[in-house]
Design a protein around this motif. Structure first.
Motif, short mmCIF file in Angstrom:
data_model
loop_
_atom_site.label_atom_id
_atom_site.label_comp_id
_atom_site.label_asym_id
_atom_site.label_seq_id
_atom_site.Cartn_x
_atom_site.Cartn_y
_atom_site.Cartn_z
N CYS A 167 -0.72 5.01 5.90
CA CYS A 167 -0.49 3.57 5.84
C CYS A 167 -0.35 2.92 7.22
CB CYS A 167 0.74 3.26 5.00
SG CYS A 167 0.54 3.65 3.26
N ASP A 197 1.91 7.96 -5.83
CA ASP A 197 0.85 8.97 -5.93
C ASP A 197 1.30 10.29 -5.31
OD1 ASP A 197 -2.06 9.80 -6.30
OD2 ASP A 197 -1.86 9.99 -4.12
N VAL A 207 2.36 9.78 3.69
CA VAL A 207 2.23 8.38 3.33
C VAL A 207 2.35 7.50 4.57
CG1 VAL A 207 3.29 6.48 2.05
CG2 VAL A 207 3.13 8.74 1.00
N ASP A 229 2.31 2.13 -3.53
CA ASP A 229 1.38 2.82 -4.41
C ASP A 229 1.19 4.28 -3.99
OD1 ASP A 229 1.06 0.41 -5.73
OD2 ASP A 229 -0.78 -0.14 -4.65
N ARG A 230 1.16 4.50 -2.68
CA ARG A 230 0.93 5.86 -2.18
C ARG A 230 2.16 6.75 -2.34
NH1 ARG A 230 -3.89 6.42 0.43
NH2 ARG A 230 -4.99 4.48 0.92
N SER A 253 0.83 -1.20 0.00
CA SER A 253 0.00 0.00 0.00
C SER A 253 0.86 1.26 0.00
CB SER A 253 -0.93 0.00 1.22
OG SER A 253 -1.67 1.19 1.30
N SER A 254 1.94 1.24 0.77
CA SER A 254 2.81 2.42 0.83
C SER A 254 3.49 2.67 -0.51
CB SER A 254 3.86 2.26 1.93
OG SER A 254 4.92 1.40 1.55
#
Length: 270
Positions: free
Chosen positions: A231, A216, A227, A212-213, A209-210
């Motif tokens: 997360c 972004d 981030v 992808d963030r 998840s981190s």
């Protein structure tokens, strides 16, 4: 660059995403980062030269590569031209398409010859197809055939629910209560299905998840502190430690190596 491709409806529980890639750039090393999906690569043009980071003895060149779930980065060496298909297989996809639980190949780098004799001719079939749509058709048909060949019982439904909850960051004790198992029994089932303990699986899911963030945030001018907070990391230093352990580099290094144009905009360090 070809980009994301449609996954047929029948394959969607088993293939999280599929992309075709045709990238030209300087020779180098691409990082294969941990995640909650198995990595399945079918290169075109040249065999995939891959190894676990820091383990030269694991290095192999192959026309197909399947990596089990892992908590360490892989290194993919290339001459500047990378072309082929990249698939992310769910843990259910390991059973449905390869005929075994993901735990059976956790931490391993294998080829279709090792895993799925029924798919061993897929690389040459892809090479014989002259266009990307035709190649995608070949791939879809081969996977549909493999799905039919392995139409046996899957993992228990409660294991799938547990993995989904762990991916969302639900505490292990709460997940055990949710599916009606003791923590020990839940751990045994998750390890038997994925090869990772619930805590390890959750750690990899949070890192995923981190990742992808971070990308972004770089695109919109966000910060690593943001981030970390979103997360569930204690702070930015905690995020940085997890990246060093699981990716072998800092988030900003990963951005610079993999997305130099995005990094030009910059994800702020604080």
């Amino acid at each position: 660059m070809v980009g994301p491709l449609t996954v047929p409806l029948a394959l969607r529980p088993y293939v999280a995403w599929l992309t075709g890639y045709d990238v030209v750039g300087p020779p180098g090393v691409h990082r294969g980062l941990p995640g909650t999906s198995l990595t399945f690569v079918l290169p075109l043009g040249a065999p995939l030269d891959v190894a676990w980071s820091g383990d030269p003895g694991s290095r192999r060149a192959s026309w197909s590569s399947v990596a089990g779930l892992h908590a360490a980065p892989a290194e993919i060496r290339h001459d500047g031209h990378q072309e082929g298909f990249f698939l992310a297989l769910t843990t259910a996809g390991a059973r449905a398409l390869l005929g075994l639980p993901a735990a059976a190949i956790a931490g391993q780098l294998l080829s279709l010859d090792d895993l799925a004799p029924g798919l061993r001719h897929l690389p040459e079939q892809l090479h014989a197809a002259p266009t990307w749509p035709e190649r995608a058709g070949v791939l879809h048909r081969a996977l549909a055939t493999a799905l039919s060949a392995h139409a046996g019982p899957g993992a228990r439904a409660e294991v799938g629910r547990a993995l989904a909850s762990l991916s969302r960051g639900v505490p292990v004790a709460a997940v055990a209560d949710e599916v009606g198992y003791s923590r020990r029994h839940l751990r045994n089932l998750v390890v038997a299905e994925t090869g990772l303990s619930p805590k390890e699986y959750q750690r990899v899911a949070r890192f995923e998840s981190s990742r992808d963030r971070v990308l972004d945030a770089a695109r919109r001018g966000g910060t690593l502190a943001e981030v970390a907070a979103v997360c569930g990391y204690a702070d930015q230093a905690h995020l940085a430690r997890e990246w060093r352990d699981l990716a072998g580099c800092a988030p900003t290094t990963w951005l610079r190596e993999e997305f130099p144009d995005v990094q030009a905009g910059g994800v702020l360090p604080g």
